[in-house]
Design a protein around this motif. Structure first.
Motif, PDB file in Angstrom:
ATOM      1  N   THR A  15       0.864  -1.177   0.000  1.00 21.83           N
ATOM      2  CA  THR A  15       0.000   0.000   0.000  1.00 21.83           C
ATOM      3  C   THR A  15       0.904   1.231   0.000  1.00 21.83           C
ATOM      4  O   THR A  15       2.099   1.137   0.283  1.00 21.83           O
ATOM      5  N   ARG A  19      -3.246   6.432   0.763  1.00 31.72           N
ATOM      6  CA  ARG A  19      -3.996   5.457   1.546  1.00 31.72           C
ATOM      7  C   ARG A  19      -3.505   5.526   2.999  1.00 31.72           C
ATOM      8  O   ARG A  19      -2.298   5.517   3.251  1.00 31.72           O
ATOM      9  N   SER A  49      -4.555  -1.078  -4.006  1.00 34.28           N
ATOM     10  CA  SER A  49      -5.574  -0.047  -3.807  1.00 34.28           C
ATOM     11  C   SER A  49      -6.933  -0.650  -3.451  1.00 34.28           C
ATOM     12  O   SER A  49      -7.322  -1.669  -4.015  1.00 34.28           O
ATOM     13  N   ASN A  50      -7.615   0.027  -2.539  1.00 38.40           N
ATOM     14  CA  ASN A  50      -8.997  -0.358  -2.199  1.00 38.40           C
ATOM     15  C   ASN A  50      -9.946   0.820  -2.406  1.00 38.40           C
ATOM     16  O   ASN A  50     -11.061   0.832  -1.906  1.00 38.40           O
ATOM     17  N   GLY A  51      -9.462   1.830  -3.123  1.00 38.54           N
ATOM     18  CA  GLY A  51     -10.256   3.026  -3.387  1.00 38.54           C
ATOM     19  C   GLY A  51      -9.585   3.836  -4.477  1.00 38.54           C
ATOM     20  O   GLY A  51      -8.572   3.420  -5.054  1.00 38.54           O
ATOM     21  N   ASP A  52     -10.134   4.995  -4.746  1.00 36.17           N
ATOM     22  CA  ASP A  52      -9.612   5.856  -5.808  1.00 36.17           C
ATOM     23  C   ASP A  52      -8.611   6.836  -5.212  1.00 36.17           C
ATOM     24  O   ASP A  52      -8.992   7.843  -4.628  1.00 36.17           O
ATOM     25  N   TYR A  53      -7.327   6.517  -5.343  1.00 38.63           N
ATOM     26  CA  TYR A  53      -6.280   7.354  -4.757  1.00 38.63           C
ATOM     27  C   TYR A  53      -5.520   8.093  -5.846  1.00 38.63           C
ATOM     28  O   TYR A  53      -5.313   7.566  -6.950  1.00 38.63           O
ATOM     29  N   TRP A  64      -5.886  -3.724  -7.890  1.00 37.39           N
ATOM     30  CA  TRP A  64      -7.117  -3.553  -7.125  1.00 37.39           C
ATOM     31  C   TRP A  64      -7.189  -4.698  -6.111  1.00 37.39           C
ATOM     32  O   TRP A  64      -7.159  -5.870  -6.477  1.00 37.39           O
ATOM     33  N   GLN A  65      -7.234  -4.350  -4.837  1.00 37.04           N
ATOM     34  CA  GLN A  65      -7.095  -5.312  -3.737  1.00 37.04           C
ATOM     35  C   GLN A  65      -7.979  -6.560  -3.894  1.00 37.04           C
ATOM     36  O   GLN A  65      -7.536  -7.676  -3.619  1.00 37.04           O
ATOM     37  N   LYS A 238     -15.653   0.735   9.472  1.00 34.43           N
ATOM     38  CA  LYS A 238     -16.562   0.274   8.424  1.00 34.43           C
ATOM     39  C   LYS A 238     -17.566  -0.742   8.968  1.00 34.43           C
ATOM     40  O   LYS A 238     -18.736  -0.739   8.617  1.00 34.43           O
TER      41      LYS A 238
END
Length: 393
Positions: A15, A19, A49-53, A64-65, A238
């Motif tokens: 990562t 992030r 990545s787990n989102g839009d960084y 993508w994770q 979460k």
């Protein structure tokens, strides 16, 4: 054909900021320091990545994770580059699949030698957790761990060849900071005895015992102030929202120690972490996990010469040996309070502990740690290339 004494091409799989993740910060710190070492070309990173960084130019591709195919695709694309070594920063919860087993798809398709750095080493892993580390250990050229206490676990539990294992301390950023009392004054803490804990908040941190300990200490030392620094862990937030933090806040109110406990609910920058550490008199980790082999937050506290009070998980026992702090019992606020009271009431002992901790902490600064990694990277690249090539001067 191997050509020695030239800059090497290394790529990290991890990562990466923005992030918000301890592993991301670790990797950024390490690659930034490696930029200063001439024998390594500017290291590149494949970001999980787990989102839009919005990443900087160091990122050469993303995985993508939760997309299994992207692990295979990234490995195949990397094989077509001039990369000579891949460094996998391994932590549970970073890779997709069952306990992160998508990482195995990546290494199965990778034709480049790789090193694995383990950020968590479990004494009693599940079958799946054990399988992943075992396979990584078999296929890695080297396995880096951050504490001596894990070497025996890696050999006996995971069957990793001891000749592959390297121990390199968790790095700590170096920064010149103002004296403790000056910082206290700037933050509005003049005359207070500051105890702190920092990091992403989750139930395993045992902060309720820290708060209860402070309530006990405050009976004798009304000037004590406990800073709980950091936001709730994103995964915890979460699933459970802020329920753990709210329970802690309720506990503070119930014990009547609102003047002695303060929450700083934000993701701290490195500069903020270092300043809060510098103004602290004692750093406390009341963690509940009995098998925690490494703690980045504790490493930072050691790096800045803090007197530490901790529960006796393996990394704390190793870091606090030889008079560098005090160990309390697990889940025991009275034990934590006794340690804190003793340190506050014996300034000469506190001063000696700080000196001993600082001596170890100096060896953990990123410059020293990055030099150790660079030597390991170069040695590994040369060894793997020599196996199949003819050496030329």
């Amino acid at each position: 054909m191997v050509v020695l004494n030239r800059a090497r091409n290394v790529v990290f799989l991890s990562t990466y900021p923005p992030r918000e993740c301890g592993l991301a910060t670790f990797t950024q710190d390490l690659v930034n320091e490696l930029d200063e070492i001439k024998l390594i070309n500017k290291p590149r990173v494949i970001a999980i990545s787990n989102g839009d960084y919005r990443y900087d130019e160091r990122i050469i591709m993303e995985i993508w994770q939760y997309d299994r195919d992207s692990y295979v695709k990234a490995a195949k694309e990397l094989n077509e580059t001039d990369t000579e070594l891949v460094v996998i920063e391994h932590e549970y919860g970073i890779f997709g699949g069952d306990w992160g087993d998508y990482i195995l798809d990546f290494i199965d398709n990778l034709h480049i030698p790789f090193i694995t750095t383990l950020h968590t080493v479990l004494l009693e892993p599940s079958d799946k957790q054990k399988e992943i580390i075992k396979v990584l250990g078999e296929k890695s050229c080297r396995v880096v761990t951050m504490a001596n206490n894990t070497v025996k676990i890696l050999t006996s539990v995971y069957g990793i060849d001891p000749s592959k294992i390297e121990v390199i301390h968790h790095g700590v950023p170096y920064k010149v900071v103002e004296p403790r009392e000056k910082l206290k004054e700037r933050y509005g803490f003049k005359g207070r005895q500051i105890i702190s804990t920092f990091g992403l908040i989750s139930p395993g941190k045992g902060l309720e015992y820290g708060i209860e300990a402070i309530a006990e200490v405050a009976k004798k030392h009304r000037e004590v102030l406990y800073l709980i620094l950091g936001q709730t862990h994103p995964c915890v937030k979460k699933e459970y929202g802020e329920s753990y933090r709210e329970k802690l806040e309720e506990l503070v109110e119930r014990l009547g120690v609102e003047e002695n406990v303060r929450f700083v609910n934000k993701y701290l920058t490195k500069d903020e972490i270092i300043q809060y550490l510098q103004l602290s008199d004692i750093y406390m980790t009341p963690y509940l996990g009995r098998d925690q082999a490494v703690s980045g937050t504790l490493a930072y506290a050691v790096g800045y010469g803090k007197v530490i009070v901790s529960t006796p998980y393996p990394y704390a026992k190793e870091m606090l040996a030889d008079g560098r702090g005090m160990l309390a019992e697990f889940a025991d606020s009275k034990s934590l309070a006794r340690c804190i009271n003793y340190i506050l009431e014996h300034p000469e002992v506190k001063s000696e502990m700080e000196k001993r901790t600082m001596a170890l902490g100096r060896t953990m600064m990123w410059k020293n740690v990055a030099n150790q990694y660079a030597r390991l990277f170069i040695k590994t690249i040369e060894e793997t290339q020599l196996k199949g090539d003819t050496l030329v001067g």
